[in-house]
Design a protein around this motif. Structure first.
Motif, short mmCIF file in Angstrom:
data_model
loop_
_atom_site.label_atom_id
_atom_site.label_comp_id
_atom_site.label_asym_id
_atom_site.label_seq_id
_atom_site.Cartn_x
_atom_site.Cartn_y
_atom_site.Cartn_z
N GLN A 195 -1.71 16.81 37.35
CA GLN A 195 -0.47 17.46 37.33
C GLN A 195 0.75 16.84 38.54
O GLN A 195 1.78 16.81 37.93
CB GLN A 195 -0.76 18.94 37.85
N HIS B 97 6.33 22.26 43.74
CA HIS B 97 6.47 20.87 43.71
C HIS B 97 7.23 20.40 44.98
O HIS B 97 8.11 21.09 45.75
CB HIS B 97 7.57 20.58 42.64
N LEU C 267 4.56 19.24 30.00
CA LEU C 267 5.02 18.18 30.88
C LEU C 267 5.20 16.76 30.21
O LEU C 267 6.04 15.96 29.99
CB LEU C 267 4.51 17.96 32.27
N TRP D 104 4.23 15.95 36.98
CA TRP D 104 5.51 16.55 37.68
C TRP D 104 6.43 15.51 38.56
O TRP D 104 7.66 15.84 38.07
CB TRP D 104 4.99 17.50 38.78
N TRP E 86 4.29 26.02 39.95
CA TRP E 86 3.91 24.94 40.59
C TRP E 86 4.58 24.41 41.90
O TRP E 86 5.98 24.50 41.64
CB TRP E 86 4.05 23.73 39.71
N PRO F 74 6.71 25.45 34.60
CA PRO F 74 6.46 24.35 33.42
C PRO F 74 7.59 24.69 32.54
O PRO F 74 7.84 25.93 32.07
CB PRO F 74 4.98 24.29 32.95
#
Length: 625
Positions: free
Chosen positions: A101, A250, A159, A105, A248, A261
């Motif tokens: 992930q 990030h 993604l 990302w 998420w 997402p």
């Protein structure tokens, strides 16, 4: 000799050492730091050096939202992207789910913020398109055995499909082997037709006013939790589907940004349509060549020149400025905002502007996907993915769509046209959820009162595209009056024609509310440095109403339609009602590809908005006129 130069010139030398070419991963400065303490101190303490290297190699649009970046911030992001490119170059997919992930990302955000093409150049240099296509063709159905055969609606799949979409070019599509193209179409087909199983919007299209309140006000000063809205179980899960993604966190320039997402099905539709728009509509030899040569008929019918015109819109046309599903456009900044603010229908900010006024003005041309109603009913009735699911099995066909649209806007401080339910929007919701808000022990009203209140809260009038029934428009120069039976007045909206929209940030109530909300966010940032949010700028517009029709020559070929609808402010969802003498169809979807495409789903305009209906995908492109 290098140490004899002034520090400014040493930085220039080090910059060219790190960036010997524009394209390609940057050369690490760590060997330079090991030469001596002075060079190490110069590299470590040089904020502008790492910023120069990063800006020479990568786009840095999102850095504009992060004030006060220092050398460690720039170095972190430079290393982060460099490591991601190294894994892509190795054609690697980390077996650890978290590491996978993180990689996806990193690449997706590179695609999303690529204003000047630098990120695309770096991704192409490590053959990222082949890497991500390999993932889609080999891993898209990971976990499907435990999901009745259906591919998962996972963050990884979302993604991957968006990365592959961004890196797709017309040359790559036109040179793609037919067998490979058919495989990709079959892989994404469940996402394209599975509106009853997969999320097709950030919140169901039956709601105009979002975020949703935690509780619904009922007669007698009572309330009920809005979770009662989710009340229709199907073999595929609850319907309608309320997207509530786990954010998420990030890491962007060492700042944590909570992101949901992107919408998986929207990317899947675009992959489907580009591979089917390769094929032209056929022309039977008996078809009239021109309208002048055609005999008079009571119903619309196309001629050869109409088919030729429609075929010219495939994949944006020869110059990329026509209709159809366009390829090679930048991902819209609106997608970044949706991922920040629209992860949860019960939270978010209603003072943000996700939709950019003017995006829908003009002529849109494309296709809508039709399927056999009985085949769709069979899919709805069984939880398992049918063996051999295919376009042929579903009797899928496509129909041309032409829409000429005009935007009418209401500025902040002006009166907003009510929706069909003629009720005000819910009160402002906070940015974060109150987990205990539904735990109050309150008395319940009589069942009929509860049913009525839930019906009022559940549907804001999707069948009328959020407009009052029998809405009519009255031209008044640059203004347009909007009225309907049941309204006690006519509402004045403005045509979105420059310079008719004058936005004064000093006096705009929307700007004032935005600044108040930003102060709350900044206070949260001080208390929690891991969070970073910046609301989108205010456009001065608080409501967008759409009206439209079909041009005369397209009416003669494909039918006469009138169009009316609205834009949902919360996430920029567009809901349009298209009417003819025979039927009413609801189109709902989003502007994508940097404002050049309008994609989503259509459904029949009658029936319960809470139940699955006859529905299909569509993809339209704006024509440059």
């Amino acid at each position: 000799m290098l140490l004899l130069l002034p520090p400014e010139l040493i930085k220039v030398v080090l910059f060219h050492y790190a960036c010997p070419t524009l394209v390609g991963r940057p050369v690490s400065l760590e060997p330079v730091q090991l030469v001596c303490k002075r060079l190490n101190d110069l590299v470590v303490g040089s904020n502008d050096l790492y910023e120069l290297v990063f800006s020479a190699k990568f786009s840095s649009r999102f850095a504009q939202d992060l004030a006060g970046l220092t050398s460690p911030n720039w170095r972190f992001q430079l290393d982060y992207y460099n490591q991601a490119l190294a894994l892509v170059q190795l054609r690697a997919f980390p077996p650890d789910p978290v590491e996978l992930q993180q990689l996806l990302w990193a690449v997706y955000v590179m695609c999303l913020e690529d204003d000047d093409g630098l990120n695309r150049a770096q991704l192409d240099s490590v053959h990222a398109y082949d890497w991500i296509k390999s993932y889609v063709m080999n891993h898209l159905y990971d976990g499907s055995n435990e999901n009745n055969g259906w591919p998962l609606e996972s963050d990884e799949n979302a993604l991957a499909l968006w990365i592959m979409w961004y890196l797709t070019t017309k040359d790559r599509i036109m040179s793609e082997p037919e067998e490979e193209s058919d495989i990709i179409v079959s892989l994404v087909l469940p996402y394209v037709i599975g509106h009853f199983r997969y999320t097709t919007a950030w919140a169901p299209p039956n709601h105009l006013h979002l975020p949703l309140p935690k509780r619904i006000q009922l007669p007698g000063n009572q309330s009920a939790p809005t979770t009662l809205l989710i009340s229709w179980p199907t073999p595929h899960g609850p319907h309608p589907i309320y997207k509530k993604s786990r954010p998420w966190n990030h890491c962007l320039f060492e700042h944590r940004v909570a992101l949901a997402p992107p919408l998986l099905t929207l990317a899947a539709k675009q992959h489907f349509f580009i591979r089917r728009e390769i094929y032209q509509f056929g022309m039977p030899p008996t078809m009239p060549r021109t309208r002048a040569e055609a005999p008079e008929r009571p119903l619309p019918f196309p001629t050869q020149e109409d088919i030729i015109e429609f075929n010219s819109h495939r994949l944006g046309g020869f110059d990329g400025l026509q209709g159809g599903t366009k390829i090679g456009c930048r991902l819209a900044r609106a997608e970044w905002r949706r991922m920040q603010y629209c992860a949860n229908p019960w939270s978010g900010s209603r003072v943000s502007n996700i939709y950019i006024p003017g995006s829908l003005s003009g002529l849109f041309v494309g296709r809508m996907l039709m399927m056999n109603e009985f085949a769709l009913a069979g899919l709805l009735a069984n939880a398992a993915l049918p063996a051999g699911l295919s376009e042929m099995l579903l009797s899928m066909t496509v129909t041309p769509v032409y829409m000429r649209l005009e935007e009418l806007v209401c500025r902040h401080g002006e009166d907003v046209l009510p929706s069909t339910r003629l009720r005000p929007p819910p009160p402002e919701s906070p940015l974060s959820e109150d987990s205990d808000s539904d735990s109050e022990d309150v008395p319940m009203p009589l069942q009929e009162e509860l049913d009525h209140a839930l019906a009022q809260a559940f549907d804001d009038g999707m069948a009328n595209a959020f407009l009052p029934p029998q809405t009519s428009f009255h031209n008044r120069g640059e203004d347009v009056g909007i009225s309907a039976p049941g309204l006690d007045r006519t509402y004045d909206y403005h045509r979105l024609v420059e310079p008719s929209l004058v936005h004064d940030p000093e006096a705009c109530p929307g700007c004032i509310r935005r600044e108040e909300k930003m102060r709350e966010i900044w206070q949260q940032d001080i208390e929690n440095e891991a969070t970073r949010q910046v609301l989108p700028p205010c456009t001065g517009v608080q409501d967008v109403v759409i009206r439209g029709d079909t041009d005369l020559k397209h009416t003669r070929a494909w039918g006469a339609f009138t169009i009316a609808g609205r834009v949902r402010q919360w996430d920029g969802l567009i809901v349009l009602m298209r009417r003819s003498t025979l039927a009413t169809t609801i189109f709902y979807g989003y502007i994508t590809n940097d404002g050049m495409s309008f994609s989503g789903n259509w459904r029949i305009g009658t029936g319960d908005p809470g139940m699955p209906a006859l529905e299909g995908a569509f993809s339209l492109g704006k024509v440059a006129e």
